[in-house]
Design a protein around this motif. Structure first.
Motif, PDB file in Angstrom:
ATOM      1  N   TRP A   1      73.908  13.242  25.385  1.00  0.00           N
ATOM      2  CA  TRP A   1      74.207  12.851  26.755  1.00  0.00           C
ATOM      3  C   TRP A   1      75.657  13.195  27.093  1.00  0.00           C
ATOM      4  CZ3 TRP A   1      77.357   9.988  29.819  1.00  0.00           C
ATOM      5  CH2 TRP A   1      76.890   9.663  31.090  1.00  0.00           C
ATOM      6  N   LEU A   2      76.576  12.872  26.191  1.00  0.00           N
ATOM      7  CA  LEU A   2      77.991  13.178  26.426  1.00  0.00           C
ATOM      8  C   LEU A   2      78.232  14.683  26.501  1.00  0.00           C
ATOM      9  CD1 LEU A   2      79.618  10.476  24.127  1.00  0.00           C
ATOM     10  CD2 LEU A   2      79.702  10.561  26.643  1.00  0.00           C
ATOM     11  N   PHE A   3      77.548  15.438  25.662  1.00  0.00           N
ATOM     12  CA  PHE A   3      77.657  16.898  25.703  1.00  0.00           C
ATOM     13  C   PHE A   3      77.209  17.433  27.065  1.00  0.00           C
ATOM     14  CE2 PHE A   3      75.534  21.024  25.037  1.00  0.00           C
ATOM     15  CZ  PHE A   3      76.627  21.790  24.624  1.00  0.00           C
ATOM     16  N   LEU A   4      76.071  16.933  27.549  1.00  0.00           N
ATOM     17  CA  LEU A   4      75.558  17.390  28.848  1.00  0.00           C
ATOM     18  C   LEU A   4      76.438  16.905  29.997  1.00  0.00           C
ATOM     19  CD1 LEU A   4      71.735  16.973  28.222  1.00  0.00           C
ATOM     20  CD2 LEU A   4      73.077  19.086  28.185  1.00  0.00           C
ATOM     21  N   ALA A   5      76.992  15.713  29.877  1.00  0.00           N
ATOM     22  CA  ALA A   5      77.913  15.224  30.906  1.00  0.00           C
ATOM     23  C   ALA A   5      79.153  16.112  30.966  1.00  0.00           C
ATOM     24  CB  ALA A   5      78.309  13.771  30.622  1.00  0.00           C
TER      25      ALA A   5
END
Length: 186
Positions: A22-26
């Protein structure tokens, strides 16, 4: 039913993996300008669509788990079906569950989707695809916090801000949710 030691380990692993993805995609969304002035409307539209999709999906999953399979079904019985059925036998059971048990299954289900998007090419700077990223990120948050909101609808003691959100109808209200349990008992 007694939880097996591997369940907690699996739930924490799913939480860690899903959170990292999720953090990577954010970070990709930010790099593509999805939070910038020029694409705010695309990002906002995606976020709204993600919220609505997450809400709809939580209802579908709840119905599915209440309707199909059994608690001893291989693979999904103990991990997915049992918690839903337990909740109808003992609505307060979820108030005794910790964070991993509340969020782990959702993260386990979402991690493959997040991984798939992570291996796809990132949206280019200024791309309209930032709406899709925004939608996916909000969908994921809604899916993961659904069980926590559900837990708060049953809990005798909740953080101070929760009753205000419940009263405003922004999150699951205890009185409305109690009606669901009355219909399940009939």
């Amino acid at each position: 039913a007694e939880r097996l030691p591997w369940q907690t380990l699996m739930e924490w692993a799913a939480i860690v993996v899903a959170s990292a993805l999720w953090l990577f995609l954010a970070a990709r969304l930010i790099a593509a300008g999805g939070v910038g002035v020029s694409l705010w409307w695309v990002t906002a539209a995606g976020a709204i669509a993600g919220y609505l999709a997450g809400d709809l999906m939580s209802g579908i999953v709840h119905w599915f788990c209440d309707t199909f399979f059994e608690e001893d079904t291989p693979l999904i019985g103990r991990v997915l079906i049992l918690p839903f059925r337990e909740h109808h036998r003992d609505p307060l059971a979820m108030t005794r569950h910790g964070f991993a048990e509340i969020a782990g299954n959702s993260c386990l289900a979402l991690a493959p989707l997040l991984a798939l998007v992570a291996v796809l090419p990132a949206p280019g700077a200024g791309s309209i695809w930032v709406g899709g990223y925004s939608g996916l990120l909000v969908f994921t948050v809604v899916a993961v916090i659904t069980n926590q909101l559900h837990k708060w609808a049953h809990a005798a003691s909740v953080p101070a801000f929760v009753p205000h959100l419940q009263a405003a109808g922004l999150i699951l209200r205890p009185d409305r949710h109690a009606a669901h349990h009355r219909t399940q008992a009939e």
